[in-house]
Design an enzyme around this catalytic site. Structure first.
Site, PDB file in Angstrom:
ATOM      1  N   SER A 136      -5.054  16.687  41.596  1.00 15.17           N
ATOM      2  CA  SER A 136      -3.979  15.709  41.666  1.00 15.17           C
ATOM      3  C   SER A 136      -2.722  16.222  40.963  1.00 15.17           C
ATOM      4  O   SER A 136      -2.157  17.224  41.379  1.00 15.17           O
ATOM      5  CB  SER A 136      -4.473  14.379  41.080  1.00 15.17           C
ATOM      6  OG  SER A 136      -3.633  13.324  41.449  1.00 15.17           O
ATOM      7  N   ASP A 234       5.175   6.149  27.516  1.00 10.78           N
ATOM      8  CA  ASP A 234       6.606   5.971  27.745  1.00 10.78           C
ATOM      9  C   ASP A 234       7.191   7.080  28.616  1.00 10.78           C
ATOM     10  O   ASP A 234       7.921   6.818  29.576  1.00 10.78           O
ATOM     11  CB  ASP A 234       7.356   5.914  26.408  1.00 10.78           C
ATOM     12  CG  ASP A 234       7.092   4.625  25.651  1.00 10.78           C
ATOM     13  OD1 ASP A 234       7.495   3.560  26.149  1.00 10.78           O
ATOM     14  OD2 ASP A 234       6.472   4.691  24.577  1.00 10.78           O
ATOM     15  N   HIS A 295     -10.550   9.887  45.835  1.00  3.93           N
ATOM     16  CA  HIS A 295      -9.672  10.850  45.167  1.00  3.93           C
ATOM     17  C   HIS A 295     -10.398  11.721  44.147  1.00  3.93           C
ATOM     18  O   HIS A 295     -10.054  12.886  43.962  1.00  3.93           O
ATOM     19  CB  HIS A 295      -8.542  10.082  44.483  1.00  3.93           C
ATOM     20  CG  HIS A 295      -7.462  10.936  43.915  1.00  3.93           C
ATOM     21  ND1 HIS A 295      -6.846  11.944  44.625  1.00  3.93           N
ATOM     22  CD2 HIS A 295      -6.881  10.937  42.687  1.00  3.93           C
ATOM     23  CE1 HIS A 295      -5.924  12.526  43.869  1.00  3.93           C
ATOM     24  NE2 HIS A 295      -5.931  11.934  42.688  1.00  3.93           N
TER      25      HIS A 295
END
Length: 316
Positions: A136, A234, A295
């Protein structure tokens, strides 16, 4: 599980202009010697890693470096790495990519930065050549590194991600990160109590089949009792708009002609069969394997996955 698939597709943004990216990539290709040079002006981090050797390691064989996906870490690859080290007689390194696991947090998260980190890792280990495998997000980083430093890569393995196809949107990912940021547990809670509280809170927003995987990132500081996320929430949230810019990062790099294989899930949205001709323009010596999985190909069909990778790495 579908939403877990969505959580693993994030690829980062670059604050640089396209011309600046091209300049950096040209500089990387022009590196002398074994091209052990990371991109200028892109500070590399020292990635946390683990090393696996089989009972009869062959020092003449290039090692394998394995990179996880979003929210993952090197620990997700331990059992597979042990098996591959044993069956291929290659040393296997598993790494924590920047902003994940035990690796340092940075204020940027993109493929260019992760390529710089991997180049620095090969230099630190004095590797003249290596095999690279990524899942990924880690798969796109592996492709970017390989296209940028082709002489360093003997073989490339890409797990359930495409260099050209972009599935869906990023709205769900934004919601997941925002939910993570809103979780606040008192320090007097135990880790098990904190995980249960976080599980209930995340379950209001995130598909429950995805929550346990995300919670692998929840940790607790022993001295203060403070709960925190191992991944840099963040910065990863702020990187989301760059997911669609991956093509810009590889557009001006020549194709990689070395041995390459893709291992993809038939029930995953991350590799579109119709886009395979476009993939071959970038990796003309590539093959593709389809397994009946979603996945998380390597976790859902580990034995078949190990067999495919072993045969690819042992092919003369």
């Amino acid at each position: 599980m579908q939403l877990l698939n969505e959580t693993l597709r994030c690829l980062p943004k670059s604050g640089a202009t396209k011309s600046y990216i091209q300049c950096l990539l040209s500089a990387g290709r022009a590196a002398v010697g074994h091209q052990h040079r990371h991109y200028a002006s892109i500070p590399a981090i020292a990635m946390s890693h683990e090393q696996f050797d089989g009972p009869t390691p062959d020092a003449s064989r290039s090692p394998l470096i394995t990179m996880h996906g979003l929210f993952g870490s090197k620990q997700n690859w331990r059992s597979i790495s042990r098996a591959l080290a044993k069956q291929t007689n290659r040393r296997v390194y598993t790494v924590d990519l920047r902003n994940h696991g035990d690796s340092p947090h940075t204020d940027t998260h993109n493929s260019i930065g992760m390529t710089a980190d991997l180049a620095a890792f090969t230099q630190a280990k004095s590797l003249s050549q290596t095999c690279v495998m990524g899942h990924s997000m880690g798969g796109r980083s592996a492709m970017h590194f390989t296209l940028s430093y082709p002489d360093l890569v003997e073989r490339l393995i890409v797990v359930d991600i495409s260099p050209v196809y972009i599935p869906g949107t990023i709205e769900d990912m934004t919601g997941i990160f925002q939910a993570m940021l809103q979780i606040d547990m008192p320090p007097d809670m135990s880790l098990s109590q904190g995980r249960q509280a976080a599980k209930e809170k995340l379950g209001e927003t995130v598909d429950r089949s995805s929550v346990d995987f995300i919670l692998l990132n929840l940790r607790k500081r022993p001295k203060t009792g403070e709960f925190y996320w191992a991944c840099n929430v963040d910065v990863l949230l702020n990187s989301l708009p760059g997911f669609t810019r991956y093509g810009e990062h590889i557009a001006n790099l020549p194709p990689y002609t070395g041995p390459t294989t893709f291992i993809c899930g038939t029930r995953s949205p991350y590799m579109e069969r119709e886009s395979w001709p476009e993939v071959l323009k970038i990796f003309p010596n590539a093959s593709i394997h389809w397994l009946d999985t979603g996945h998380l190909v390597h976790l859902e069909k580990p034995q078949q996955f190990i067999q495919i990778v072993t045969e690819f790495l042992n092919d003369p």
